[in-house]
Design an enzyme around this catalytic site. Structure first.
Site, mmCIF file in Angstrom:
data_model
loop_
_atom_site.group_PDB
_atom_site.id
_atom_site.type_symbol
_atom_site.label_atom_id
_atom_site.label_comp_id
_atom_site.label_asym_id
_atom_site.label_seq_id
_atom_site.Cartn_x
_atom_site.Cartn_y
_atom_site.Cartn_z
ATOM 1 N N ASP A 1 27.002 -4.658 26.753
ATOM 2 C CA ASP A 1 25.747 -4.387 26.059
ATOM 3 C C ASP A 1 25.540 -2.878 25.824
ATOM 4 O O ASP A 1 25.995 -2.057 26.609
ATOM 5 C CB ASP A 1 24.612 -4.935 26.938
ATOM 6 C CG ASP A 1 23.254 -4.774 26.291
ATOM 7 O OD1 ASP A 1 23.033 -5.393 25.236
ATOM 8 O OD2 ASP A 1 22.413 -4.021 26.834
ATOM 9 N N ASP B 1 18.344 5.276 32.830
ATOM 10 C CA ASP B 1 19.623 5.362 32.131
ATOM 11 C C ASP B 1 20.706 5.851 33.096
ATOM 12 O O ASP B 1 20.698 7.006 33.525
ATOM 13 C CB ASP B 1 19.463 6.329 30.954
ATOM 14 C CG ASP B 1 20.510 6.130 29.895
ATOM 15 O OD1 ASP B 1 20.352 5.214 29.082
ATOM 16 O OD2 ASP B 1 21.502 6.883 29.894
ATOM 17 N N ASN C 1 24.635 0.350 30.856
ATOM 18 C CA ASN C 1 23.827 1.484 30.398
ATOM 19 C C ASN C 1 22.594 1.760 31.239
ATOM 20 O O ASN C 1 22.227 2.906 31.455
ATOM 21 C CB ASN C 1 23.384 1.261 28.948
ATOM 22 C CG ASN C 1 22.499 2.397 28.442
ATOM 23 O OD1 ASN C 1 22.938 3.540 28.377
ATOM 24 N ND2 ASN C 1 21.235 2.097 28.138
ATOM 25 N N LYS D 1 26.651 1.958 22.490
ATOM 26 C CA LYS D 1 26.448 3.266 21.861
ATOM 27 C C LYS D 1 25.561 4.180 22.701
ATOM 28 O O LYS D 1 25.495 5.379 22.455
ATOM 29 C CB LYS D 1 25.902 3.113 20.442
ATOM 30 C CG LYS D 1 24.501 2.572 20.330
ATOM 31 C CD LYS D 1 24.109 2.472 18.850
ATOM 32 C CE LYS D 1 22.746 1.830 18.696
ATOM 33 N NZ LYS D 1 22.442 1.536 17.287
ATOM 34 N N ARG E 1 15.327 -17.307 19.670
ATOM 35 C CA ARG E 1 15.796 -17.733 20.989
ATOM 36 C C ARG E 1 15.271 -19.123 21.353
ATOM 37 O O ARG E 1 14.884 -19.394 22.493
ATOM 38 C CB ARG E 1 15.380 -16.680 22.026
ATOM 39 C CG ARG E 1 15.992 -15.321 21.727
ATOM 40 C CD ARG E 1 15.450 -14.210 22.574
ATOM 41 N NE ARG E 1 16.184 -12.961 22.315
ATOM 42 C CZ ARG E 1 16.005 -11.847 23.000
ATOM 43 N NH1 ARG E 1 15.123 -11.789 23.981
ATOM 44 N NH2 ARG E 1 16.709 -10.774 22.714
ATOM 45 N N GLY F 1 25.646 -0.703 11.570
ATOM 46 C CA GLY F 1 26.367 -1.227 10.419
ATOM 47 C C GLY F 1 27.363 -0.272 9.773
ATOM 48 O O GLY F 1 28.160 -0.686 8.945
ATOM 49 N N GLU G 1 29.139 -4.160 22.326
ATOM 50 C CA GLU G 1 28.085 -4.247 21.313
ATOM 51 C C GLU G 1 27.720 -2.841 20.841
ATOM 52 O O GLU G 1 27.107 -2.077 21.580
ATOM 53 C CB GLU G 1 26.828 -4.917 21.896
ATOM 54 C CG GLU G 1 25.690 -4.977 20.892
ATOM 55 C CD GLU G 1 24.307 -4.723 21.486
ATOM 56 O OE1 GLU G 1 23.320 -5.133 20.874
ATOM 57 O OE2 GLU G 1 24.204 -4.096 22.556
ATOM 58 N N ARG H 1 31.414 -9.080 27.509
ATOM 59 C CA ARG H 1 30.686 -8.597 26.337
ATOM 60 C C ARG H 1 29.844 -7.469 26.916
ATOM 61 O O ARG H 1 29.067 -7.684 27.866
ATOM 62 C CB ARG H 1 29.818 -9.716 25.753
ATOM 63 C CG ARG H 1 29.016 -9.315 24.498
ATOM 64 C CD ARG H 1 27.645 -8.776 24.834
ATOM 65 N NE ARG H 1 26.797 -8.599 23.666
ATOM 66 C CZ ARG H 1 25.620 -7.983 23.686
ATOM 67 N NH1 ARG H 1 25.142 -7.503 24.820
ATOM 68 N NH2 ARG H 1 24.899 -7.865 22.585
#
Ligand SMILES: *[C@@H]1O[C@H](CO)[C@@H](O)[C@H](O)[C@H]1NC(C)=O
Ligand SMILES: *[C@@H]1O[C@H](CO)[C@@H](O)[C@H](O)[C@H]1NC(C)=O
Ligand SMILES: *[C@@H]1O[C@H](CO)[C@@H](O)[C@H](O)[C@H]1NC(C)=O
Ligand SMILES: *[C@@H]1O[C@H](CO)[C@@H](O)[C@H](O)[C@H]1NC(C)=O
Length: 525
Positions: free
Chosen positions: A218, A187, A133, A221, A359, A246, A242, A216
């Site tokens: 990132d 972006d 992204n 969306k 973390r 929800g 990812e 995976r």
């Protein structure tokens, strides 16, 4: 000379092998936050002040030396932080500056390849976090020096700046920028054909050069959906995205564009039900939103990434220290549909809050393999790995490892058999579960199972306690519920050769004492 030829052939095979969705379905993933897992020097006293957002010294070499800690918990894959070069202090890996250079804080290309080989020699997969992204620049968006972003050096490779003000406007979410004046995140214009071609070439290079088995992805969306199918085809390996949202109807349709997404809808239901003790019906509704509701676009529940902790959210134990609740959440996550993911530190019952507190350096636990949740996780993986192998057809992958191709367990979508506000009875193939969210202070009581359909006359074991039950004439049992602990029920025959509850490897049938040597449950004959 002969050795050299063999090594060359072996490395060729490695480069050619690409793990796809079928290969990944049977895996379980341990999420490593590279900077905080293990150091090259193995120092477990090294300080790590999470509040300061600085590097703490974890490396790929440190991880390689501690793989047995993960392997002995039964995991068959490891997801690591993004590997690309970063702006200063970006210990998490999400602020990249150069797609073709590696983050030297984590090690060299040689270290990374060595990690991949070490994983493969243990029949484990390497999943790498990638960020299509955005790039990053430490400063305000209008001050970005594009020349420093090595692969895309021109402003026209990026969307022109706008902040995301309305998260309900999908166009805005995709074309506007994340970040702020401390960290601009130019972006990437992923819908531009030239830029997309560059990204596809990059991911092919990244995967083949470092022997990566899965991605995976990132911030999915924030990228146009159409970008992903060619990107994942170029990668040639399993992709899990990812989509940190929800709403089932928002998140699941992304499975049309890549193999899998992280199951954020289920994550929220798991935390509500097991952490906040909301009504079990909440979880039943969440499960149905993938398995029964075609309108949500959920394509394949058995490929979703199931989790309830990660590096972006408060840990489970930040809200409740109750061990029985977290054990139920783990049983649900690891034995349900989906590819289970456990984030480093869950097995040590870490309790950090929201980013950056979640973390913590894992080495501060001294890699304790005797902690209750380390043992619980290992047991759950053991059960899952055994049942997957049991009654499945298999093939050997390019590493020569046996892989379950179609398994009655993996292909079986979790079914809700019965539930009350506090107990849930589930079945996935050979595994039946009774989960509870009453917590560790719950009394001891007897639950009559409903709809379990055990073989009449068979013996069933609760493999977490090695309690043994006799099946009644209706195919049900009376389960002893204790301290709100989860119950995982498997017919004794299925456990033969599992090393669980005394069902020794290669052990034959012993008369009456039967297959396994567990104690009888209190309500059995
Ligand atoms: C995945 O790869 C295996 C070989 O490793 C192959 O048998 C299988 O058909 C592939 N599955 C998909 C969905 O492409
Ligand atoms: C959504 O955002 C885009 C890009 O900022 C803008 O052009 C469009 O007008 C917005 N749509 C609505 C309905 O606000
Ligand atoms: C939860 O996290 C916060 C930091 O976000 C911390 O102050 C608090 O002590 C944590 N709670 C527990 C029980 O560790
Ligand atoms: C739990 O949810 C079910 C189904 O919605 C409902 O019938 C029941 O009354 C709820 N129980 C409690 C204690 O809220």
């Amino acid at each position: 000379m002969r050795f050299l030829v063999t090594a060359a052939v072996a490395s060729l095979l490695q480069v050619c092998f690409a793990a796809n969705a079928t290969d990944w379905r049977s895996r379980s993933i341990y999420q490593v936050f590279t900077d905080r897992f293990a150091r090259t020097d193995g120092n477990t006293a090294a300080p790590c002040d999470v509040a300061n957002n600085l590097y703490c010294g974890g490396t790929w070499k440190g991880l390689e030396r501690k793989l047995d800690y993960i392997k002995n918990m039964g995991f068959t894959a490891v997801w690591i932080s993004p590997i690309t070069e970063q702006v200063a202090n970006a210990y998490h890996g999400y602020y990249q500056t150069d797609l073709y250079s590696l983050n030297s804080n984590f090690g060299t290309a040689r270290d990374l390849r060595s990690l991949a080989s070490a994983l493969h020699s243990k029949n484990m997969y390497l999943m790498v976090d990638v960020v299509p992204n955005h790039m990053a620049f430490a400063g305000c968006p209008d001050k970005v020096d594009y020349g420093r972003l090595k692969t895309f050096k021109h402003a026209d490779h990026f969307h022109s700046y706008c902040p995301i003000l309305n998260p309900g406007n999908q166009t805005e979410v995709e074309v506007c920028w994340l970040g702020d004046c401390n960290m601009a995140m130019p972006d990437i214009k992923t819908e531009h054909p030239h830029v997309a071609r560059e990204m596809n070439a990059w991911i092919r290079w990244l995967v083949t050069n470092h022997n990566i088995d899965g991605l995976r992805i990132d911030s999915v969306k924030n990228v146009n959906k159409g970008f992903f199918p060619p990107f994942c085809r170029s990668a040639g390996v399993f992709c899990m995205g990812e989509v940190s949202e929800g709403h089932a109807a928002y998140t699941y349709p992304y499975q049309a564009y890549m193999d899998s997404v992280l199951d954020y809808p289920l994550y929220y239901a798991i935390t509500r039900v097991f952490q906040q003790k909301s009504n079990m019906s909440d979880l039943v509704v969440a499960l149905a939103s993938c398995t029964e509701n075609r309108e949500t676009g959920c394509k394949d529940s058995t490929l979703l990434g199931t989790f309830f902790e990660n590096h972006d959210n408060p840990r489970f134990a930040n809200m409740t220290q109750d061990l029985s609740l977290v054990k139920n959440a783990l049983a649900f996550t690891m034995l349900g549909d989906g590819i289970p993911i456990v984030y480093q530190g869950q097995e040590q019952h870490y309790a950090g809050g929201d980013d950056p507190w979640c973390r913590e350096a894992l080495w501060s636990s001294k890699f304790d393999t005797t902690s209750p949740l380390y043992k619980h996780t290992a047991l759950l993986n053991h059960i899952r790995n055994h049942v997957i192998a049991h009654g499945s057809s298999r093939f050997r992958n390019h590493y020569g490892h046996v892989v379950a191709e179609s398994s009655t367990y993996l292909g079986y979508q979790t079914r809700v058999l019965a539930y009350t506000a506090t107990e849930l009875q589930l079945r996935k193939g050979a595994i039946r579960m009774v989960l509870s969210n009453q917590g560790e202070h719950a009394p001891t009581w007897t639950l009559k199972t409903q709809g379990m359909e055990f073989g009449k006359g068979k013996a069933v074991l609760d493999v977490l306690r090695c309690a043994r039950y006799a099946v009644d004439g209706n195919g049900e049992i009376d389960v002893n519920m204790r301290s709100g602990e989860p119950v995982v029920l498997v017919e004794e025959d299925v456990l033969r050769g599992s090393d669980l509850c005394g069902c020794e490897r290669g052990g034959g049938l012993r008369r009456y004492q039967a297959v396994c040597g567990g104690e009888w449950g209190p309500h059995s004959p």
